[in-house]
Design an enzyme around this catalytic site. Structure first.
Site, PDB file in Angstrom:
ATOM      1  N   THR D  40      -6.376   7.387   0.299  1.00 42.55           N
ATOM      2  CA  THR D  40      -6.746   8.135  -0.859  1.00 42.55           C
ATOM      3  C   THR D  40      -6.112   9.481  -0.939  1.00 42.55           C
ATOM      4  O   THR D  40      -5.830  10.086  -2.149  1.00 42.55           O
ATOM      5  CB  THR D  40      -8.290   8.338  -0.382  1.00 42.55           C
ATOM      6  OG1 THR D  40      -8.949   6.950  -0.330  1.00 42.55           O
ATOM      7  CG2 THR D  40      -8.866   9.286  -1.562  1.00 42.55           C
ATOM      8  N   HIS D  43      -2.921   8.684  -2.744  1.00 40.08           N
ATOM      9  CA  HIS D  43      -3.365   8.495  -4.350  1.00 40.08           C
ATOM     10  C   HIS D  43      -3.610   9.908  -4.765  1.00 40.08           C
ATOM     11  O   HIS D  43      -2.716  10.280  -6.094  1.00 40.08           O
ATOM     12  CB  HIS D  43      -4.445   8.112  -4.513  1.00 40.08           C
ATOM     13  CG  HIS D  43      -4.404   6.301  -4.222  1.00 40.08           C
ATOM     14  ND1 HIS D  43      -3.604   5.510  -5.080  1.00 40.08           N
ATOM     15  CD2 HIS D  43      -4.974   5.517  -3.263  1.00 40.08           C
ATOM     16  CE1 HIS D  43      -3.703   4.377  -4.562  1.00 40.08           C
ATOM     17  NE2 HIS D  43      -4.567   4.298  -3.348  1.00 40.08           N
ATOM     18  N   ARG D 200       4.786  -3.020  11.859  1.00 40.32           N
ATOM     19  CA  ARG D 200       3.236  -3.307  12.329  1.00 40.32           C
ATOM     20  C   ARG D 200       2.995  -4.640  12.924  1.00 40.32           C
ATOM     21  O   ARG D 200       1.767  -4.442  13.503  1.00 40.32           O
ATOM     22  CB  ARG D 200       2.750  -3.110  10.705  1.00 40.32           C
ATOM     23  CG  ARG D 200       2.865  -1.757  10.238  1.00 40.32           C
ATOM     24  CD  ARG D 200       2.528  -1.588   8.595  1.00 40.32           C
ATOM     25  NE  ARG D 200       2.352  -0.344   8.270  1.00 40.32           N
ATOM     26  CZ  ARG D 200       1.803   0.188   6.962  1.00 40.32           C
ATOM     27  NH1 ARG D 200       1.549  -0.761   6.382  1.00 40.32           N
ATOM     28  NH2 ARG D 200       2.023   1.263   6.866  1.00 40.32           N
TER      29      ARG D 200
END
Lengths: 344, 344, 344, 344
Positions: D40, D43, D200
Site C-alpha cells: 500500500t 502504491h 524468494r
C-alpha cells in the site's frame, strides 16, 4: 413398464415400454408414485451442449421421485418392502476422499440418477440403498417427489444460520421459491425476494417473502440498502446463475456477510468483482446437491413441524404420457408454472 | 428521583429518594420506562449467601430495562438524546483477553449492572454506552425491558443451529418459556417442553411447544425417546440448574447431540454422568449472558419479523412502589406468574 | 493360525490355534503385521465388571493393527490384495441416524472390533471394508498399529483449532502422550502436560510438551494460571477420567475456553463444578473414537509431513506368545511403559 | 521529529520535520523503533489511481510498526508508559453493525492508519488504544514491526483448520512467504508454494514449503494433482490477486475444499470459473485485515513457541532518511527483496 427415455442423441424424449428393472444386492426397487421435472431434465430434453457431452442414450431420465419399495436387494439394511421413500440423486462411490470426509454429495466419482444411471420417469426405478430416504407415510407422493430440489434450497439456505438475519433471495424459479420458504421456516429476519415473473411473485408471498423487488428495478440496490439501514444483507441466496444477479448480490451483501452460490452460469467464465468480496471480508459458500443426509433430516424436521410447506410451488401435475405438454408448460416464456410433476 | 435499593446488609429492598445520577463521558443517562425483575434480583431481595458475598449496600438494583436517552456523555458515539434503548447488563472492561477475543460478555473483569454498579429499578439510570442497544421506536417499553433475559434464551437456543432439529427444553420459568419461543421462531422440529407448573404450561403452548411433559412424569425419558424414534433429542436446552433435570437431559440427548447448560445449580458441585456424554460424543455448550451484540441483532430480527413474540411471558406489571407485591407474586409457591415488570 | 482369545468368562486370555477366518462380501482378510494393546484389552484381560457385561466368549480380542490385505470380499471397492492397512475399530451399521449424519464413529448400533466381533490379536483378521484405512507403504507396521489410539488423540486435540493456543494435557498414558505430540505438530502455543510417572515425563518432552507439572503438585493451579498470565488455558485435553483432574481442568480453563473430555471415569457419576463452566461460558467437547475418516486424513497429513512422530510412545514389543509378559508390563505400578505392541 | 509524508498530490514522499503529535484521550503516543513498508505504501509512493482517490495530502504514511509507549491519553485502560507495542492498522468506529458483531476489522466506517490518519513512518506516532497490541519485551522491534502483515497471513491461513491438510500457496511476496511459514507452524501436510522469483524461493524453503512450483510451469496443475493423489489441494491460499493464479487455484482445489482469497486484483472485475467452484461445493473465504484480536493472540502463541519465525522474510533495513533507496529496492524487477524495514 412405461418409461420416458432419451433413445437417440437428438432433442426430445420418448415414451417407451421396457422391462421392470432388477435391483442389485445393494438396491431397492421402487414403484414410482410421483416424479418431478428438474431444469436438468429440460436440458436433456432440449439436447443442449452439456447433455450431448454427458448423456449416453438409451437412458431413462428423471431423478426426483416419491414411491414405494416393492423389492429389496439381498444385502440391503435399514429398508424393507412397503417403505415409502424419496431418493437422493447423487450416487456416491463410498470410498473416495470426499466419501470418507463427510462429503458424499460431492463424491469424487459422483454419478447422478437419471443422468449417469437409469432414472425415475418410469413406473419402476432402481434406487441404490445408499441414496434412499424413508418418508413418513403421512406425506403425499407429490411432496415426497419434490424433496430432492427442496433439499437444495434447505442446504443453500441453512449451510449457515439464518435465524434473525436479513436474507436476499435472487431468482423465482422453484429453487428460489423453495429457498424463500426455508428462510421463512428458519426464522430469517427480512426475506427480500428478487423476482422476474408475476405468477411466481404470488407464490413467493405464500412462501414467506417479506418484500419483493423486480430483478430489473433500477433502484434494486438502493432498496435493499435502505431496507437494511444501509448495512446490506447478511445473507445472499443466489439461485439464478445470472452474472447480473451475482454481481448485484455481491453489491448488496454486507461487510462480513455470506454469499451462497447455487445457480450455475451459462458461460464457463463470468466477470465478477472479487475485490469487493475481499474488501468486505465475505464468505462464499458454493452449493452442489444436499448433504447426505443431514439436509434430509433438517428438511424432515421442517416439513413435519408444518413450518415449511412446499405445496404452493407445485403448480402442475401431468400423467407420464403427457410429458410433452409438461415440458412445454415448463419452458413457456411467461413462466406461469413453477414445479411440475409427472405421475406414472 | 425514586429508586429501589438495598440500603443495608439484610433481606428486602427500600424505596428511596435520591439524586438523578450524572453520566460519565462514555455513558448515557436513561429515563427508565419499564424494568423487569430477574431471579438475581429475587436472590438480592432474599439476601442469600451469594448476595451477601457479592452486593455492597447501598446499591440501586435491577438490570433489565427499556427507556429513553435523556443525556449523553461527551465522548459517546452512535447514540443520541431521544434514542429508545435497552441495556446489555454485562459491562466489559474492553481490554482483557476475552474482550479482545469476541467474548466481551464473559469479560475477565466483568461487572453486572445493578449488581456491581447502580441499577435500573429507578426513574433514571446510567448506562455505559458499550452496553446500550438501540430499539426500534415501534417496540413497547415492556418488550424492550425483557430483551436482556430474552437474549439469554436466544443465545442458549441459537448458539448452534436448531432449524429442523428436535429440541427438549427443561424448565418453565421465563428462561424456559423464552427458549421455547425462540426454538419455535427458528424453525425447530419438535419442541418438547418439560414443565412443572400448570399456569406456565399454558404459556408454553402459546410460545410454540409441540409437546408438554411434566417434570416428574415417570415416563419422561421413554416419552422423549419415543417421540424421537428412539434416537433421542438433537438439542437439550437446560434452563433449570436442577441436577435431576440435568441428568435427564443427558439421558435423552442423542449420540452426537448438543447439551446446552444455562441453569445454575444451587450447590457448587453436582453429580453428573459424564461418561454418558463421552460415550455419546456430545457437546456441552455453557451459556452466560448474551453475545455482544450478535445475540441482540438476531433477537431484533426475530422480533421485527413477528416470528418471536415474548408478550405471553409477561404476566404482571407493578408500579415501582408496589415492589413488595411484585416480589411476593414472583415467589408464590403456585408460580402463577412468569416475567414481572416494574414501572417507575 | 495363532490367536489370543478370551475362551471362558474368567480373567486372562489364551493363545489358541484356530482356522483362518473367511472374509464376507464387504470384508478384507488381513495378515496382521503388528497389533497394539489398548486399555480396553487390559480390562478384558482382568475380566472387570464392564467386560463381564459386554464380552461374549469365545472371542479373539485386539483392535489396533497394521497389516497386509491378503483377500478381498467380492463386493469390496477401493481396496485390493497387497494393500497395507490399518483399521478403524468402530464398526458402523451404515443406516442409523448417526451414520447418516456424518457421525458413523458414534453409530447408534455401534460394534467394536475385538469387543463385539473377532479382533486382531491373531495372525489373520477380518476387517469390514468400511473400517479399512490404506497406509502409505513407507510406514512401519508398528506405527500403522498405533494409529487407532493416535487417532483418538488427533480428534481430541483437533476437534477445534489449537494453533497458537495454550493447551493443558491431563494424563501421561499413551492417550496423553499422543495428544501432546499432536498439539505440538499443530502449532499449539504452550503445551503444559500434567503428568504422574517419571518414565513417561521423559517421553512427554520428546513429544513436545513445553512444561511438565506433577499431577499432585499443590501449586498446579497457580502454576498454570501464572504461565498463562492469569488468563487460564485456552484448551484442556482431559485424558485420564480422574475426577480430580477433571475438576482441576475446569478450574484452570479460561473463560470461554474449550474443555475436551476423552477419559472415562471409573464411577458412573462424578461430582463436577458445572456452575464454574457455565459462569465461564465454556464448551465441553466429548470425544469417543475418531471421525471416519476426517481424523485419519489429518493424521496421515501430520505423519507424512514428519511433524508428528509417535515412535517415542511405543516402548515395548512382544511376540504374541509373550502376551502375559506384555500385560504384566502394562499394569506394572511404576508404569515404565507406554504403548505396547504384540507381533503375531 | 522526522517523518515521511505525502506533501502534495504527486508521486514520491518527502522527509519532513514536524511537531511530535499529541495523543487524544483514547490514544497512545509511541516512539517508533521499527516500521515496515507495505505494498500500500508503494502504491501511495507511486501515486496511482487508488492513492489519488483515497489519500489527502499532507499525510504521514506507514502503518506497520513496533515501538514504545511514551505517553497515554487520560481515558486509556490496559496500556501504560513503557509498554512495547505493535499496532493493528484497521481503526474501527466501535458502534457500527460490524463492530458490534465481532468484525471490527471490517468496520463499516473503517479508517486505516497511515492512509486515513497520520501514520508511523516517523519518530513518533499516535495509536488509538483500540488498535494497540502489547508485545513481549523479548521480541525485537523488527519482528514487532512486521506483525501487521504477518497477521494477514495468520488470518488467511488459519481462518479454518490446516493441520494435516494439503495447502497450496500462490505468491512469493511477503504475504505468501509469511503464509507458508504459518502453514508450516500449524502443521499443514504438504505446503506447495507457487513462486515466481528465485531469491524468494530460497526464503520459501526456510519458511517451510515442502514443494516449489514455478508460476509459469506448464505442468503446474498436473504436478499439484499428482502430489495430492489426484484429489487436489484441501486449501488454497491466494496471495497474488493475479487472475491466472486465481483460476489455477480454483482448478487445483479439491471438491469440498477451501479457497482463501487475500490478494486484490488490479482490475475491478475479473473472469473466474464460478461454476467450477459450485460443482465442487467449495467455500471461498475472503480476507481483509486480521481479526481483532483473535489473530494477534494466535500469532503471539505461534511466535512465542518458536514454531513461526518470520525473520527470513525481512531482507532489508534502511534508515528513514534512505527511504528512496528502500522503495527502489522494493520495486526492483528482480525482486531480490521481501519485507523491507525503515528505522526512524
Amino acid at each position: 413398464m412405461k418409461a420416458l427415455a432419451k433413445m437417440k442423441p437428438a432433442p426430445g424424449l420418448e415414451l417407451i415400454e421396457t422391462d421392470i428393472p432388477q435391483p442389485g444386492p445393494n438396491d431397492l426397487l421402487v414403484k414410482v408414485q410421483a416424479a418431478a421435472i428438474c431444469g436438468t431434465d429440460a436440458h436433456i430434453y432440449a439436447w443442449d451442449a452439456w447433455s450431448q457431452s454427458r448423456i449416453k442414450p438409451p437412458l431413462i431420465v428423471g431423478h426426483e421421485l416419491g414411491g414405494e419399495v416393492v423389492a429389496v436387494g439381498k444385502m440391503v439394511g435399514g429398508f424393507k418392502k412397503g417403505d415409502f421413500i424419496s431418493a437422493e440423486s447423487h450416487i456416491p462411490c463410498g470410498y473416495c476422499y470426499q466419501c470418507r470426509n463427510d462429503q458424499q454429495h460431492i463424491c469424487g466419482n459422483l454419478k447422478i440418477l437419471g443422468v449417469d444411471t437409469p432414472g425415475c420417469f418410469a413406473e419402476y426405478a432402481v434406487i441404490p440403498v445408499v441414496c434412499a430416504w424413508k418418508n413418513d407415510k403421512s406425506m403425499s407422493p407429490e411432496i415426497a417427489a419434490v424433496q430432492e430440489p427442496l433439499g437444495n434450497a434447505v442446504y443453500t439456505t441453512l449451510c449457515e444460520d439464518v435465524s434473525g438475519l436479513n436474507v436476499v433471495v435472487f431468482g423465482c424459479g422453484p429453487a428460489g421459491l423453495f429457498a424463500t420458504g426455508v428462510a421463512n421456516a428458519a426464522g430469517a429476519g427480512q426475506i427480500i425476494h428478487v423476482v422476474k415473473h408475476e405468477f411466481r411473485s404470488a407464490i413467493s408471498k405464500k412462501m414467506g417473502s417479506t418484500k419483493l423487488i423486480k430483478y430489473d428495478d433500477p433502484k434494486l440496490v438502493d432498496k435493499i440498502k435502505e431496507a437494511t439501514n444501509g448495512v446490506g444483507a447478511d445473507v445472499i441466496l443466489e439461485m439464478t446463475g445470472n452474472p447480473g444477479a451475482i454481481n448485484q448480490g455481491i453489491e448488496v451483501l454486507r461487510k462480513g456477510g455470506r454469499f451462497t452460490a447455487f445457480g450455475l452460469t451459462a458461460d464457463t467464465e463470468i466477470k465478477i468483482n472479487l475485490n469487493a468480496l475481499v474488501f468486505k471480508g465475505c464468505r462464499i459458500i458454493c452449493i452442489n446437491g444436499r448433504q447426505m443426509f443431514r439436509t434430509w433430516y433438517q428438511m424432515a424436521g421442517l416439513l413435519n413441524s408444518g413450518r415449511l410447506n412446499p405445496a404452493p410451488v407445485i403448480t402442475h401435475k401431468f400423467k407420464l404420457e403427457e410429458f410433452q405438454k409438461a415440458f412445454e408448460t415448463m419452458k413457456a416464456k411467461d413462466r406461469k408454472s413453477a414445479k411440475i410433476l409427472l405421475i406414472p
